[in-house]
Write a protein that holds these residues in place. Structure first.
Motif, short mmCIF file in Angstrom:
data_model
loop_
_atom_site.label_atom_id
_atom_site.label_comp_id
_atom_site.label_asym_id
_atom_site.label_seq_id
_atom_site.Cartn_x
_atom_site.Cartn_y
_atom_site.Cartn_z
N VAL A 1 0.85 -1.19 0.00
CA VAL A 1 0.00 0.00 0.00
C VAL A 1 0.89 1.23 0.00
O VAL A 1 1.83 1.33 0.80
N CYS A 2 0.61 2.17 -0.90
CA CYS A 2 1.33 3.43 -0.96
C CYS A 2 0.33 4.57 -0.81
O CYS A 2 -0.58 4.72 -1.64
N ALA B 1 -1.03 3.47 8.73
CA ALA B 1 -0.09 2.37 8.50
C ALA B 1 -0.52 1.14 9.28
O ALA B 1 -0.56 0.02 8.75
N PHE C 1 -3.80 -0.46 7.60
CA PHE C 1 -3.64 -1.24 6.38
C PHE C 1 -2.82 -2.50 6.63
O PHE C 1 -3.08 -3.54 6.02
N ALA D 1 -2.06 -5.87 4.39
CA ALA D 1 -1.07 -5.33 3.46
C ALA D 1 0.29 -5.98 3.69
O ALA D 1 0.70 -6.23 4.82
N CYS E 1 3.64 -1.01 3.78
CA CYS E 1 2.92 0.25 3.66
C CYS E 1 3.92 1.40 3.57
O CYS E 1 4.81 1.51 4.42
N VAL F 1 4.10 5.45 3.61
CA VAL F 1 3.28 6.57 4.07
C VAL F 1 4.16 7.81 4.19
O VAL F 1 5.38 7.74 4.08
#
Length: 439
Positions: free
Chosen positions: A298-299, A323, A326, A331, A334, A336
């Motif tokens: 996840v970005c 963070a 997710f 995820a 991550c 962030v």
């Protein structure tokens, strides 16, 4: 435990004692996908140290070349908001007790970089150098593990304080006796972060992520240009949140990257955390089955998406943030941001970072980030020559401040996950499209 007994141990497979924490009322307990390869080690619990008190000895099962640095809130007579450090890399350990030079340092947090009324970027960078210089024991330990493992060193920083300490920008002094140059930690070695993932039996990340497949994304209309980065890859991008969340809950084609380019907000409670006009609690209510099924990276290209909040206001001694959310949803890692990245220059940097991650599928995400930061340091020039706030004529050195801000931006992207996790995006095919809501 001797150094030799730790060599060859599987990296972070159930390291330390497992934790279980109570969540908010009504929260779903995330489904746990146990893998047969995971080792479930058990150690006696130690009393938690402040918010998010960590496990006992999470470093008991580290492969050679891996290090964990725990940062925990601690009580110290006469000192408020203190923290302690516990690090381990094989038989090289460091323990730094709480004290007057290990306290919350709000002036060095990167959230100040563009805050109205905040300090100039050059003053933030100078403050970080002063903060780093007060941590001599830690710096010595870092150089010892650098000397032992060289480019193979991988560091995971597990900061449970919520103090937003800028570990990627920690100034590491040279160690001439070992042939080690000085520099900024996040540009010198591969490093990742971690946080307590609540409502699961997971402490440290158990295995490296294999993030591969298409891109599933949400782009606010102000950031629709971000979509151009994904043109070479299979992608499904949305300009409306509801269809995006529906797609995030419906596994179809394997998803390697979930990308959100949108606005984010931050405040002193969980209710003030938002992404793209949706609150933390609204995201928390989503199942996000794609993450659980595919372990996607996840970005979050959104201001303040990497900041945490003390959630005592809702009755739990815990840090909450996107963070953690997710990662808890499944995820594989991550990325962030620790501050405000809303201007054009910051967005260009984000696109460059994503492009570099996608174009180096064999390289761990942590290594791509290290190279990204190292290039920013090289472009900045000598770290010994930080621009002054003002020129001789008394006017603010705007060009100098922009140079420093550009450097801070490069270190504002934090990665939470296993240091060896990789990202491999599928080449563009018939599945590459904008969602119907984009029109």
């Amino acid at each position: 435990m001797t150094d030799e007994s730790q060599r060859g141990a599987r990296w972070l497979t159930g390291a330390g004692s497992m934790m279980r924490r109570a969540g908010l009322p009504g929260l779903k307990v995330a489904a746990r996908r146990e893998r047969a390869s995971a080792l479930h080690l058990s150690h006696p619990h130690e009393p938690p140290s402040g918010i998010g008190g960590g496990t006992a000895r999470p470093y008991d099962r580290l492969d050679d070349g891996f290090a964990v640095l725990q940062v925990l809130r601690a009580e110290e007579p006469g000192v408020q908001n203190a923290y302690k450090l516990v690090g381990r890399c094989g038989n090289l350990a460091v323990t730094c007790s709480a004290g007057p030079t290990r306290v919350n340092a709000p002036a060095v947090g990167l959230a100040n970089a563009r805050r109205k009324g905040g300090a100039y970027p050059s003053e933030i960078l100078r403050g970080i150098r002063l903060w780093s210089g007060n941590q001599e024991e830690l710096a010595h330990w870092i150089n010892r593990i650098r000397a032992r493992h060289g480019d193979e060193l991988r560091l995971l920083v597990w900061d449970e304080t919520g103090y937003e300490l800028p570990w990627e920008l920690f100034w590491v002094p040279e160690a001439a006796q070992h042939g080690l140059e000085s520099g900024l930690l996040g540009a010198l070695i591969r490093m990742a972060r971690w946080t307590t993932v609540h409502d699961t039996r997971q402490d440290l990340p158990r295995e490296k992520g294999d993030c591969r497949g298409r891109v599933l994304g949400y782009l606010h209309k102000d950031m629709a240009d971000d979509g151009g980065v994904f043109a070479p890859y299979a992608h499904h991008l949305h300009l409306e949140m509801t269809p995006f969340l529906e797609a995030l809950d419906t596994p179809v084609n394997r998803t390697g990257l979930v990308y959100m380019g949108c606005h984010g907000t931050f405040g002193d409670s969980v209710s003030h955390l938002s992404l793209g006009e949706r609150t933390w609690a609204e995201f928390n209510a989503e199942s996000m089955h794609v993450l659980r099924a595919d372990g996607s990276l996840v970005c979050l290209n959104a201001c303040h998406s990497g900041r945490f909040v003390d959630n005592s206001g809702q009755g739990e001694q815990a840090l909450r943030g996107f963070a953690e959310l997710f990662l808890r949803k499944g995820a594989g890692g991550c990325i962030v941001t620790s501050g405000e990245v809303g201007d054009a220059e910051a967005r260009i940097l984000v696109r460059r970072l994503v492009r570099e991650m996608a174009s180096h599928p064999q390289s761990p995400v942590s290594e791509t980030l290290r190279s990204f930061r190292a290039r920013a340091v090289e472009e900045f020039g000598s770290l010994a020559a930080i621009p002054n706030t003002r020129n001789d004529d008394g006017q603010v050195d705007l060009l100098g401040q922009k140079r420093v801000l550009r450097l801070l931006y490069a270190f504002m992207f934090h990665y939470y996950g296993h240091p060896l996790t990789t990202l491999r995006l599928t080449a563009g095919d018939q599945w590459s499209a904008w969602g119907g809501d984009a029109w």
